[in-house]
Write a protein that holds these residues in place. Structure first.
Motif, PDB file in Angstrom:
ATOM      1  N   GLY A 131      -7.772   4.800  -8.015  1.00  0.00           N
ATOM      2  CA  GLY A 131      -7.760   3.419  -7.561  1.00  0.00           C
ATOM      3  C   GLY A 131      -9.116   2.780  -7.808  1.00  0.00           C
ATOM      4  O   GLY A 131      -9.918   3.288  -8.586  1.00  0.00           O
ATOM      5  N   GLU A 132      -9.389   1.679  -7.114  1.00  0.00           N
ATOM      6  CA  GLU A 132     -10.667   0.994  -7.310  1.00  0.00           C
ATOM      7  C   GLU A 132     -11.846   1.840  -6.847  1.00  0.00           C
ATOM      8  O   GLU A 132     -12.918   1.788  -7.454  1.00  0.00           O
ATOM      9  CB  GLU A 132     -10.662  -0.348  -6.579  1.00  0.00           C
ATOM     10  CG  GLU A 132      -9.781  -1.375  -7.246  1.00  0.00           C
ATOM     11  CD  GLU A 132      -9.899  -2.739  -6.621  1.00  0.00           C
ATOM     12  OE1 GLU A 132     -11.000  -3.095  -6.139  1.00  0.00           O
ATOM     13  OE2 GLU A 132      -8.892  -3.460  -6.613  1.00  0.00           O
ATOM     14  N   GLU A 133     -11.657   2.615  -5.771  1.00  0.00           N
ATOM     15  CA  GLU A 133     -12.761   3.419  -5.252  1.00  0.00           C
ATOM     16  C   GLU A 133     -12.441   4.912  -5.202  1.00  0.00           C
ATOM     17  O   GLU A 133     -13.316   5.735  -5.458  1.00  0.00           O
ATOM     18  CB  GLU A 133     -13.173   2.932  -3.863  1.00  0.00           C
ATOM     19  CG  GLU A 133     -13.732   1.518  -3.900  1.00  0.00           C
ATOM     20  CD  GLU A 133     -14.215   1.055  -2.549  1.00  0.00           C
ATOM     21  OE1 GLU A 133     -14.577   1.906  -1.715  1.00  0.00           O
ATOM     22  OE2 GLU A 133     -14.226  -0.160  -2.332  1.00  0.00           O
ATOM     23  N   VAL A 134     -11.230   5.258  -4.815  1.00  0.00           N
ATOM     24  CA  VAL A 134     -10.821   6.660  -4.703  1.00  0.00           C
ATOM     25  C   VAL A 134      -9.414   6.810  -5.276  1.00  0.00           C
ATOM     26  O   VAL A 134      -8.733   5.819  -5.562  1.00  0.00           O
ATOM     27  CB  VAL A 134     -10.839   7.167  -3.234  1.00  0.00           C
ATOM     28  CG1 VAL A 134     -12.244   7.115  -2.657  1.00  0.00           C
ATOM     29  CG2 VAL A 134      -9.877   6.400  -2.363  1.00  0.00           C
ATOM     30  N   TYR A 135      -8.986   8.048  -5.401  1.00  0.00           N
ATOM     31  CA  TYR A 135      -7.625   8.292  -5.863  1.00  0.00           C
ATOM     32  C   TYR A 135      -6.623   7.759  -4.842  1.00  0.00           C
ATOM     33  O   TYR A 135      -6.901   7.719  -3.645  1.00  0.00           O
ATOM     34  CB  TYR A 135      -7.387   9.787  -6.092  1.00  0.00           C
ATOM     35  CG  TYR A 135      -7.912  10.244  -7.423  1.00  0.00           C
ATOM     36  CD1 TYR A 135      -7.125  10.145  -8.567  1.00  0.00           C
ATOM     37  CD2 TYR A 135      -9.199  10.739  -7.548  1.00  0.00           C
ATOM     38  CE1 TYR A 135      -7.601  10.539  -9.798  1.00  0.00           C
ATOM     39  CE2 TYR A 135      -9.689  11.142  -8.786  1.00  0.00           C
ATOM     40  CZ  TYR A 135      -8.886  11.037  -9.902  1.00  0.00           C
ATOM     41  OH  TYR A 135      -9.357  11.419 -11.125  1.00  0.00           O
ATOM     42  N   GLU A 136      -5.477   7.330  -5.328  1.00  0.00           N
ATOM     43  CA  GLU A 136      -4.421   6.785  -4.474  1.00  0.00           C
ATOM     44  C   GLU A 136      -3.106   7.458  -4.827  1.00  0.00           C
ATOM     45  O   GLU A 136      -2.895   7.882  -5.962  1.00  0.00           O
ATOM     46  CB  GLU A 136      -4.301   5.273  -4.675  1.00  0.00           C
ATOM     47  CG  GLU A 136      -5.560   4.529  -4.300  1.00  0.00           C
ATOM     48  CD  GLU A 136      -5.491   3.039  -4.621  1.00  0.00           C
ATOM     49  OE1 GLU A 136      -4.532   2.596  -5.303  1.00  0.00           O
ATOM     50  OE2 GLU A 136      -6.411   2.324  -4.201  1.00  0.00           O
ATOM     51  N   ILE A 137      -2.215   7.525  -3.837  1.00  0.00           N
ATOM     52  CA  ILE A 137      -0.896   8.112  -4.031  1.00  0.00           C
ATOM     53  C   ILE A 137       0.151   7.009  -3.943  1.00  0.00           C
ATOM     54  O   ILE A 137       0.180   6.248  -2.970  1.00  0.00           O
ATOM     55  CB  ILE A 137      -0.607   9.199  -2.981  1.00  0.00           C
ATOM     56  CG1 ILE A 137      -1.611  10.342  -3.128  1.00  0.00           C
ATOM     57  CG2 ILE A 137       0.825   9.723  -3.116  1.00  0.00           C
ATOM     58  CD1 ILE A 137      -1.480  11.432  -2.086  1.00  0.00           C
ATOM     59  N   ASP A 138       0.996   6.908  -4.949  1.00  0.00           N
ATOM     60  CA  ASP A 138       2.088   5.933  -4.965  1.00  0.00           C
ATOM     61  C   ASP A 138       3.217   6.485  -4.094  1.00  0.00           C
ATOM     62  O   ASP A 138       3.851   7.476  -4.457  1.00  0.00           O
ATOM     63  CB  ASP A 138       2.571   5.736  -6.397  1.00  0.00           C
ATOM     64  CG  ASP A 138       3.730   4.772  -6.523  1.00  0.00           C
ATOM     65  OD1 ASP A 138       4.261   4.299  -5.485  1.00  0.00           O
ATOM     66  OD2 ASP A 138       4.119   4.487  -7.670  1.00  0.00           O
TER      67      ASP A 138
END
Length: 83
Positions: A27-34
């Motif tokens: 993501g913009e700063e850290v990993y993200e989960i959909d």
């Protein structure tokens, strides 16, 4: 329930390649989960691989996306077109 990655993520790059559903992305700063793709690895493994490989334990259940095991199974079937 889908999982989420906390802001304490150190972007170690361990989780993204391990996700069998391709639900994890930077993501913009850290990993993200959909949450639409996260099945907690149901249908693939006995436990979520992102949780297993995270060195700082920043992958947690997402209370905004509570799901039953039945819902996770249906999501898995839709992702892989198994009916």
């Amino acid at each position: 329930m889908a999982l989420k990655i906390l802001a304490s993520c150190i972007n170690c790059d361990m989780c993204e390649p391990e996700c069998p559903n391709q639900a994890i992305a930077l993501g913009e700063e850290v990993y993200e989960i959909d949450p639409a793709r996260c099945t907690e690895c149901l249908g693939h493994y006995d436990e979520p691989t992102c949780v297993k490989v995270c060195p700082i334990d920043c992958v947690v259940p997402d209370p905004e996306h509570e799901e039953t095991e039945e819902t996770l199974v249906k999501k898995f079937e839709l992702l892989y077109q198994l009916n």
